[in-house]
Design a protein around this motif. Structure first.
Motif, short mmCIF file in Angstrom:
data_model
loop_
_atom_site.label_atom_id
_atom_site.label_comp_id
_atom_site.label_asym_id
_atom_site.label_seq_id
_atom_site.Cartn_x
_atom_site.Cartn_y
_atom_site.Cartn_z
N MET A 1 6.28 96.55 58.47
CA MET A 1 7.70 96.63 58.79
C MET A 1 7.91 97.74 59.96
O MET A 1 7.86 98.87 59.43
N THR A 2 8.76 97.47 60.62
CA THR A 2 8.84 98.40 61.90
C THR A 2 9.99 99.41 61.24
O THR A 2 10.78 99.17 60.87
N LYS A 3 9.69 100.78 61.81
CA LYS A 3 10.44 101.74 61.45
C LYS A 3 11.13 102.35 62.76
O LYS A 3 10.40 102.96 63.43
N GLU B 1 3.63 101.76 62.26
CA GLU B 1 4.63 100.79 62.21
C GLU B 1 6.08 101.63 62.90
O GLU B 1 6.99 100.95 62.94
N GLN C 1 12.96 100.93 52.82
CA GLN C 1 12.57 99.77 52.84
C GLN C 1 11.78 99.17 51.93
O GLN C 1 11.97 97.87 51.40
N LYS C 2 11.02 99.98 51.07
CA LYS C 2 10.14 99.38 49.87
C LYS C 2 11.00 99.46 48.61
O LYS C 2 10.66 98.65 47.77
#
Lengths: 255, 255, 255, 255, 255, 255
Positions: free
Chosen positions: F1-3, F31, F222-223
């Motif tokens: 997932m892009t950051k 990422e 995100q997680k």
């Protein structure tokens, strides 16, 4: 509205009284009337030791009580240990009471970021450090510096005293990062003006600070009715107990 | 080696003296000799107000001085405000000096994790809170609880007092998380033993705590020569100043 | 000696200005000349959010800069968050600068033992609590109480506001042990006098406190040359950088 | 009433045991019976590293458990890191438990205003500083000084050790303002008496301090039933869990 | 770059291991490889008592040592008491070591202004409170709340546990002013996601927090070579001493 | 997932932008997508003075707002004073926001026991010291050291800068006992890697620290959906007020 202020020099000597008075006259507000009083009879002529301070407290409290009866608006407990501050606020039912360390530190922390206190002897530091903590300013105290002079030495050789203050202040500024200097004894009078000009930082005088702070406290009392709270810690003792205990009487009779 | 200990009840009344003495006799070490003294003449019979405390300090200091001359090994300043502790340590050149809050809090923080102090009046809290901070135990102070009783009320109706201590202690334990209860007045004597059994936590008595702590301080002085440092804050005043200032003399003459 | 004081209400609305001015006129010292200014144009009309406060800071700083050019002796940053206090002291090369929380807390801790701050919203508490810690008064802060009113609600139904302040203050006094009440928003004006009479404790108003403190700071500056230290944290930026950065210029041109 | 005290030297070496015992014998109260024990088998012979300390903790806890079964009234966890103090108080259902830093600092803060701790290595400081904070004495800690000697170096060349202690103590007193010196390792034994005479301030020995403090704690337990509170943090584990977990068993069998 | 992380559940039971692993798998970064290990044999299956924690520390340290030998990049000491954190950092010469409270509190204080910790039993609070102070977050700790559930109760009736967490969290938010909830036991797993959605504040899980923090610490070590300083407190013991002391050997032989 | 991460260099100069970008590219996670932005037009090209910092805050806040609209996951307020951190967290409704001092100090206190901060000028210390206290790390701050270099001096003569950092760091390590060095300005970039190898302690870079911390905060968001709490201090302002106040509009129009 007149502001009657009494500076109590809690010493059994009047050698400093006239100089304090002169000094206050030159710095006072127009509406202020100021008196200086010290103690008669034999007793400590300085209170460098906590036990000397303790022994003069009853006379200090009686003087505060009498000041209120005599119509003073404020009393100053003129020693940098801030002797018996809570007791005197209890005793003063209407009058405002302040003291050198309280006043000097409130001013110093408003004017700068870090202050250093220049005391006469290392002996004085523990009690004063306790007060700095009590008032809440420990995180802004950068150092204590001892001039190695007693209360009655400061005025003996003013040039030497000035030299020592200058040296200690420079060290406090350059090494400890102080930006305000606090003179930690009312006896260190007469030095702040020339030194602060020279040093480029405020030098807070221990007798002028509470004098001006007292004027301020009287002012907010007269104008806004803000004065010491009587709800918890500064509650005054009941009149009947005071009478029964002969609290303010001396061996010679009532104050 | 004999340990001569003087408990000074700094009140102008001897109503508690006999009970203190009896109590100390039953808890003392074999080598201890204990006396209890209070003040003669008219004056405060309790020191709930800081100004009462302040006014009895000279008599307290003189009593400490005389105790040392009379060969006592320790003096206890018998009020939970720990009146004039630094001054009395200056005055006592060899004798050990301690006081209720100091002793009770050192013991409480060794025995448990969080303590609550049960005072008589809310008025007392600010001065005692200052002492808790000064001694370093603020992070272990879980609450102050007021029993709403004056110094001379505790023994009037012991069952009622006990009921109030029990209620306050239970609240401190269950709600505030206290695991040690400190009785914040020497006048709250006679309650700790039955209550601590009942409550299941130590209940520190304000007169027994400094009495046993005094024994301990004398013990380490006698055996290891550990006693109050005279280097900085507890330095004694010079003999010639004491004499010139007539520091310990009263209107009636020398102590 | 005249004391020219500017109270800056850092809001894009002048709805409070006249009331502030009237109030200051009635409480001022004879030598004081006081003005109240707020911001023109569209922008936050309250600064309850830290981001609103942040967005008005440049206008606040420009106003301080201009105040100094206009000959004011003191500027007050009129919001209880004490916005940009250090920045404004840098910018003011000679003028004294103060703000509500600083002034109110210095006064509150001189007048009592424990204060409670009555805010409008819980949202305000973290930033104000940080300031209480920063000034050193965390150990005397007994509680924050939220009145659940926004800045523009306080004057809508003054009786309701008063009722809420009274209820919160009573709780602070009776349960939390407060002996001084601090009103934590300049918008809570007009209530302190009647309430403090009723409650029996000082109620510190958030606009009057810095106003009177400003007078005091000007007084010590005029008489004793005590003013913000320029040695460390309040050092002013160099003139050439200020010019090169066009620091005080707006889209419309120079201030 | 007999006081049976066990000093546990938590090291896998008995080289110090006899000297500790001799020393305690000469300083003990008449009613005290004292034993010194160290650990058998291979393992750390000093605990300068926190991981050494950690690895000997189970043996330390078993020794405490066994001491209680053997009828001791007190156990001392003989290392200035105060290893596993809370755990050992849980395990000891009736016995009193104390440790060097706790005891030394309670004594030091009663005897003076500011203490300095003389450690062997800088490595030790962070863990000890944490303990000073935990006990509440950070505001009275004036400095740590490192002697640059390991636990087993102190007794190798006593004159050199003494020279280093003297030098560090003098620096602590003259520069840092200490009025009490604390020796921060039980291995620094045999020095305090001559040094404190020479230096004119109390020098607190790290093994004698907990030994005398243990006597005191046993005394208040025996006379007033004041002992570790079992209500919160020092609550003992349930017997059935201890049995099911074989908590105190070793590879060789039950303790 | 692979990040090998070992979560050490310092309990003599593997009942939680699989659930921890599953959970970590679903939250991990792509480059992370995670293992969960618990202790074999008989011993504490929870460490609610400090003495249980103390007894498992050697096994914990050996596991850390072995993890480093096995090539792990990070080890997590999986109990909210953060057992033996300093010791494990000494032992790990290259590997990163972290623990639940450290990680959870660093995250909580970055995400919000005030946190509340929900523990299982009041017994746990003193040790955890000490850690909160040690890490520096006492001023942001708004309350501890006890769910009155043991480590092995949390998963017995998940709905009941959730109900209690919800109730305690709501109280913490509404009354104490918390804006972040910290679950103070690794056994409280499986609840944070649904609850934080419901409550509208972050709920920090005590096993996920150190897991993600460990990933972060490995990341900065791999990319920037920032890792535990070996200069003072986390200095590793010398290899020869470790060998001579058989520091990591068990009754059954070397680890 | 892009950051997607935006490093905002809050200066009206882009001289550092490319170097920051290059540096972040070499240290980033796979990422991560990172951009660096600074301010256009005339204005402060450094923010050594608090008033410069204050004047660039609106542009900083607008940049944060726009970053969120542009889909960034995190914004970094790239100055070691951590300018407007609370305000920017209010403004960012979903995005994570962090800053150099916050990130560097959280990392430093996890990696070592005591840190020293190397600043450019003594002028910076008071504001930074306030932040150290605010974050809770005052007890681990061993010293500030001034390199006597301005923001734009650090890269002028890198060898001289390195020499000064080395000298100050060595003093901090050897005399003050620091085991982690924190570079107290984002402008001190490019030095940490070689110096930490040389000094043997972590040297925390003031731009890389918040960059990696931002990655971490995005990761946990995100997680695990852990992100800034909107319940109290970081609550976002209501959209209608923002619109009515034209909060984010400039003289040139909407952002």
């Amino acid at each position: 509205m007149t502001k009657k202020i009494l500076f109590i020099n809690p010493l059994h000597t009047d050698v400093f009284d006239e100089e304090f008075r002169t000094q206050f006259e030159s710095y006072k507000s127009p509406e202020t009337v100021v008196d200086v009083v010290s103690f008669a009879g034999t007793g400590p002529i300085h209170v460098e030791y906590n036990c000397y301070e303790a022994m003069v407290i009853p006379e200090l409290i009686r003087t505060v009580k009498k000041a209120e009866e005599d119509g003073y608006d404020a009393a100053i407990l003129g020693c940098f240990y801030d002797p018996a501050l809570r007791a005197c606020r209890e005793v003063a039912e209407k009058m405002v009471v302040t003291a050198p360390a309280e006043a000097a530190l409130h001013i110093a922390t408003t004017l700068g970021e870090n202050f250093s206190i220049l005391v006469g002897r290392k002996k004085w530091i523990p009690e004063m450090k306790e007060n700095v903590h009590k008032y809440g300013f420990a995180h802004k105290l950068t150092s204590f510096k001892s001039l190695e002079l007693g209360v009655h030495d400061f005025q003996k050789d003013p040039e030497e005293t000035k030299r020592r203050i200058r040296a200690a202040a420079n060290e406090a500024i350059k090494i400890d990062g102080a930006d305000v200097i606090v003179l930690g004894c009312t006896g260190e009078f007469g030095f702040f003006e020339s030194l602060q000009e020279e040093l480029g930082v405020p030098v807070i005088d221990a007798s002028c600070a509470p004098f001006k702070y007292a004027e301020f406290l009287v002012e907010v009392k007269q104008k806004l009715a803000w004065t010491h709270s009587k709800k918890v810690g500064y509650q005054s003792p009941p009149a009947d107990e005071v009478r029964d205990f002969k609290l303010f009487e001396t061996a010679e009779g009532k104050i």
